[in-house]
Motif scaffolding. Sequence first.
Motif, PDB file in Angstrom:
ATOM      1  N   LEU A 528       0.825  -1.209   0.000  1.00 28.95           N
ATOM      2  CA  LEU A 528       0.000   0.000   0.000  1.00 28.95           C
ATOM      3  C   LEU A 528       0.858   1.257   0.000  1.00 28.95           C
ATOM      4  N   VAL A 529       1.934   1.239   0.777  1.00 25.18           N
ATOM      5  CA  VAL A 529       2.860   2.363   0.832  1.00 25.18           C
ATOM      6  C   VAL A 529       4.251   1.807   1.052  1.00 25.18           C
ATOM      7  N   VAL A 530       5.237   2.432   0.436  1.00 22.18           N
ATOM      8  CA  VAL A 530       6.634   2.052   0.635  1.00 22.18           C
ATOM      9  C   VAL A 530       7.415   3.307   1.011  1.00 22.18           C
ATOM     10  N   ALA A 531       8.147   3.219   2.125  1.00 25.96           N
ATOM     11  CA  ALA A 531       9.083   4.270   2.505  1.00 25.96           C
ATOM     12  C   ALA A 531      10.451   3.862   1.965  1.00 25.96           C
ATOM     13  N   CYS A 532      10.941   4.618   0.988  1.00 26.25           N
ATOM     14  CA  CYS A 532      12.200   4.261   0.331  1.00 26.25           C
ATOM     15  C   CYS A 532      13.388   4.600   1.237  1.00 26.25           C
ATOM     16  N   ASP A 533      14.384   3.743   1.183  1.00 26.09           N
ATOM     17  CA  ASP A 533      15.618   3.987   1.910  1.00 26.09           C
ATOM     18  C   ASP A 533      16.494   4.892   1.047  1.00 26.09           C
ATOM     19  N   VAL A 534      16.435   6.195   1.307  1.00 28.33           N
ATOM     20  CA  VAL A 534      17.200   7.166   0.529  1.00 28.33           C
ATOM     21  C   VAL A 534      18.201   7.899   1.413  1.00 28.33           C
ATOM     22  N   GLY A 535      18.565   7.299   2.550  1.00 22.40           N
ATOM     23  CA  GLY A 535      19.462   7.965   3.483  1.00 22.40           C
ATOM     24  C   GLY A 535      18.689   8.902   4.385  1.00 22.40           C
TER      25      GLY A 535
END
Length: 781
Positions: A528-535
């Motif tokens: 449903l939602v993804v929190a991207c690992d972008v630092g």
Amino acid sequence: MSGRHDVRAAVLGLCGWLAAAAAIHLGVRWAALATTAVAVVVVGLVALVALVALVARTWEGARRLALGGLCVAGAAVVAVGLREQAVTASPLHGWAEQGATVDIVATVVSDPRAVEGMWADQVVVRLRVREAAARGERHRVGGTVVLIGEPDWAEVTLGELVVAEGRLAEPEDGHVAALLRGTGPPVHLRDPDPWWRASAALRESIRASTAHLAPAPAGLVPALVDGDDAGLPAEVEADFRTTGLTHLTAVSGTNLTLVVGALLLLARSLGVRRRWLTLVGALGIVGFILLARTEPSVLRAAAMGTVGLFAFGTDGRRRGLRALGVAVVGLVLIDPWLAVSAGFVLSVLATSGIVLVGPPLASGLRRWLPRGLAEAIAVPTAAQLACTPVVAVLSSEVSLIAIVANMLAGPLVGPATVLGLLGGLVGLLDEGLGRLVGTVAGWCVGWIIAVAQTGAGLPLAAIPWGSGPVAITLLIVICVALVPVLHLVVRRPRWAVPVAVLALLVVLGVPGRIWPESWTDWPPAGWLVVACDVGQGDALVLATGLAHTAVVVDVGPDRDAVDDCLDRLGVEQIALLVLTHFHADHVAGLDGVLRGRQVAGIESTAVLDPPEAAADVQEVAAARGVPVAIAPSGSTRQVGALSLQVLHPRSVEPTTGSGTGESANDASVVLLAQIAGVRLLLTGDLEPPGQGQLARMLPNLEVDVLKVPHHGSDHQDLAWLTSLGAEVALVTVGADNDYGHPSGRVLDGLEAAGAEVGRTDLGGDLAVTMTEGALDLVTRH
């Protein structure tokens, strides 16, 4: 079609391609040219020595081929160095670094494109500079600039000579010398040359011949003929991506092959032969380039389309691969940056498939189908098969319907393209007759649209597929193995029909769980939602229920990190991009999101603080033709299955705030989203004063998923956060950051309130899924 494939030119093309790519990635400078050339050649020769001996069949031939590879590789490296030197040595480059105001005399080299801006509408157009004056100096210079100007620039036409004035800025795109912004209206010096006027008239006539049709066919016919996809509805584009038909809506070698092939057939029917026939073909290629515009993608398509004509011509087995090698060498030397372009990779692979697989596949089909129909099926099928592994790398999925969709749509692509062009030509003489021909072209594309819509709606139109070496190697093996299987099947119609029916049943009925979990474990099903690992930054992706389409909130500080995250999720189209505020850890990765994707629009806070970052966002978006607007306070909208409501801030008039960035956090756009019955609160970097405003405005607010504000900083209204009753709390934070994020007090408080806390610094990408009515938090690591 007799004879062996002549792969010597293809080996030379590969040497040039690899050398140019290596030189670009190593950042070639004049002092490093010789070292790079030697390294590339040594590595290339060691890898190719056994192949060279087999290809050349004699050691003398191997020696000559190795020497040729050395020369081509060296030339490619020099081409990269020359291009970089030309850009850095140009006065435009120095003036752009200084932000100088310039006057230029330039030729318009692209059609103007209107985009919506945060403050006013703007126009983006490319100019090839002839003269430039700044800081009391005037020079005759070359190079291309991207102009971002006022609406008057929408009236300029391709090929005309204009004067422009504005301030230069450094570009994101290495293909151009500078950005030119803040310009006044254009000063017209000279009209376009006659061939450009004729091209513009024909493009307009093609559009007019189908303007009376429904939006989908009216937009698709011009896209097929000359790549003019401005009128193509977004839902049609999405269906084409799912079913592997996107190549039809862009200028590709297929377009040129169809247009020029039809012209050659007409000339042959009128008695034209031999050298005169070659002249007709050459004129057709030049005419196609003028019609589709002289962009790098068009020149690439023209080169590859010409190779396709060789492949299906006399002695195609020998001449086709030779032509492909020559085309690759020529393109890389003319524009070395093509070597690292995904479009170039796909174009070369598609053409390789057409050259190697297409003719024998067409030969088998001709046993029981007419020649034209056999080739119409064989060409897109061969191209799609060759491109499948690279498409999987780019999108992390494999379309199970792509080959079948291309087979079904292929027979109507040729008639639709030729009739669309004919409608435009006839329309120049008689508009009514042009509309009649355009109507017939519309009937043809109606079938193509129906194939795309039906295919995209199938349960397993596309399946997730990993982009790691094991998964891609396996996919390559499958594609290679399919080549002899296809040849065997198409030669026997009594086999072809049952196999096609079986393939369709597989797509319709096989459950996704048969695919090995190790290849498809990301993204998790039903995310449903993804929190991207972008630092140390924010980048969140919201599912919409639409294929390859998402809403993105913030883009993080690293363009590559957010680009990779979206690739892993298979996101190709962004229905809305929200930038909560203008701090770099939320907006600096913008170019990575725009890279290779269609973004319908960008919305952000009305507080343009810090103003430099806000201006950079506007500049990058305008250069890509993406409109920017202020997120409408209190608005609610629907994107597929996703609903979005803007809760904060209330201001709708642009302001610079403090001007130092201090007012940015509490001006964050706060969104309340809902999908599949799950409520999500996305808070940006909202601080306690802003959190208190929300608490007073929505005293009984409850959510299922909370994006914790400001990376879990200790500066929170913890009582309000815990009162939300979130089952899952997402903390977007960089590992070993210098800010002390996240706060142990905040994490403990959320966990004590019953929330499962996920952190990107520990879990990598974080996905929230719904399984049998329960929320799950899935980490990628």
